[in-house]
Motif scaffolding. Structure first.
Motif, PDB file in Angstrom:
ATOM      1  N   PRO A   1       4.508  11.878   6.980  1.00 32.17           N
ATOM      2  CA  PRO A   1       3.740  10.661   7.253  1.00 32.17           C
ATOM      3  C   PRO A   1       2.766  10.855   8.417  1.00 32.17           C
ATOM      4  O   PRO A   1       3.164  11.260   9.508  1.00 32.17           O
TER       5      PRO A   1
ATOM      6  N   GLY B   1       1.777   8.417  -1.379  1.00 33.56           N
ATOM      7  CA  GLY B   1       1.679   6.992  -1.128  1.00 33.56           C
ATOM      8  C   GLY B   1       1.185   6.680   0.263  1.00 33.56           C
ATOM      9  O   GLY B   1       1.073   7.562   1.120  1.00 33.56           O
TER      10      GLY B   1
ATOM     11  N   VAL C   1       1.211   3.139   3.273  1.00 35.88           N
ATOM     12  CA  VAL C   1       1.812   1.861   3.643  1.00 35.88           C
ATOM     13  C   VAL C   1       0.740   0.985   4.274  1.00 35.88           C
ATOM     14  O   VAL C   1       0.053   1.408   5.208  1.00 35.88           O
TER      15      VAL C   1
ATOM     16  N   ASN D   1       3.205  -3.599   5.677  1.00 35.13           N
ATOM     17  CA  ASN D   1       4.363  -2.767   5.298  1.00 35.13           C
ATOM     18  C   ASN D   1       4.666  -2.784   3.806  1.00 35.13           C
ATOM     19  O   ASN D   1       5.814  -2.662   3.387  1.00 35.13           O
ATOM     20  N   THR D   2       3.612  -2.904   2.999  1.00 31.05           N
ATOM     21  CA  THR D   2       3.750  -2.750   1.558  1.00 31.05           C
ATOM     22  C   THR D   2       3.498  -1.291   1.188  1.00 31.05           C
ATOM     23  O   THR D   2       2.507  -0.702   1.642  1.00 31.05           O
ATOM     24  N   LEU D   3       4.386  -0.732   0.383  1.00 36.06           N
ATOM     25  CA  LEU D   3       4.249   0.656  -0.048  1.00 36.06           C
ATOM     26  C   LEU D   3       3.479   0.733  -1.360  1.00 36.06           C
ATOM     27  O   LEU D   3       3.796   0.031  -2.320  1.00 36.06           O
TER      28      LEU D   3
ATOM     29  N   ALA E   1       2.800   3.707  -3.865  1.00 35.52           N
ATOM     30  CA  ALA E   1       3.188   5.092  -4.115  1.00 35.52           C
ATOM     31  C   ALA E   1       3.237   5.369  -5.611  1.00 35.52           C
ATOM     32  O   ALA E   1       3.500   4.467  -6.421  1.00 35.52           O
TER      33      ALA E   1
ATOM     34  N   HIS F   1       0.219   7.670   5.504  1.00 34.59           N
ATOM     35  CA  HIS F   1       0.393   8.163   4.146  1.00 34.59           C
ATOM     36  C   HIS F   1       1.121   9.500   4.147  1.00 34.59           C
ATOM     37  O   HIS F   1       1.354  10.096   5.201  1.00 34.59           O
TER      38      HIS F   1
END
Length: 220
Positions: free
Chosen positions: A113, A133, A135, A139-141, A143, A160
């Motif tokens: 990350p 992915g 974020v 804080n939504t992923l 991916a 990412h």
């Protein structure tokens, strides 16, 4: 004029000013003011960018870079290696607002990350299979699993990652809209400096012993 009217006048003036601002202010890097500006790092001059090499000394070699041809050495803790082609390695990119990178992955390799503070990145997978992915700030992923030939975009400055989940090595190329995008890996940025333990304990919901254990891994 009353205070309310003055406030509205100031707000309108600000909106008009922003609306009339040059498009370049919205870009990742400023627009160039000449055909090219090959970076001259020999001067020792420090500016927001790099000074230009005299045009009569520029050759075609200044616009050619072979540093991404060879596979990177993935014999490291991440089992992956990023080979950059920014203005630092490729002076011909100076003022052009673009750079590239090669990312080699051993089986199970990880590009941990991280974020690029000055650029959006488009990743092209050439070989293998990657779980990738980013974020968002809420804080939504976002991916997915990439196959060869597919692209994925990582918005500017968002955290990412890429993980090789295939059965062999993987290879990707990143293209970024900054000549010098920067790369900050999250874990070492927090656990390598001497940040007060209480900050990390509370921030990560862990105890002091765990902080010390993680710090030891990044300070070897």
């Amino acid at each position: 004029m009353g205070n309310s009217n003055r406030l509205w006048a100031v707000m309108v003036a600000m909106l008009v000013t922003i609306g009339m601002a040059p498009t370049a202010t919205m870009a990742s890097d400023p627009d160039p003011l000449q055909d090219f500006c090959v970076a001259d790092n020999s001067t020792g001059l420090i500016i927001n960018g790099f000074p230009c090499k005299p045009a009569d000394q520029v050759t075609v070699q200044d616009f050619t870079y072979s540093g991404l041809m060879k596979a990177g050495n993935t014999n490291n803790v991440d089992m992956a290696l990023v080979t950059a082609a920014s203005v630092v390695q490729f002076p011909g990119l100076n003022t052009l607002g673009i750079s590239a990178a090669r990312i080699d992955f051993a089986k199970g390799g990880l590009n941990p990350p991280h974020l690029h503070p000055r650029a959006t990145e488009v990743l092209l997978l050439v070989q293998g299979e990657l779980y990738v992915g980013f974020v968002s700030t809420n804080n939504t992923l976002f991916a997915t699993v990439l196959k060869p030939g597919e692209l994925f975009v990582f918005p500017r400055a968002l955290v990412h990652f890429e993980l090789n989940i295939g059965k062999s090595v993987a290879l990707g190329f990143g293209f970024l809209n900054s000549q010098n995008p920067g790369r900050q890996v999250i874990a070492p940025a927090l656990f390598t400096p001497d940040i007060k333990d209480e900050v990390l304990e509370k921030g990560f919901r862990i105890d002091g012993k765990t902080v010390d254990m993680i710090q030891a891994k990044f300070r070897v």
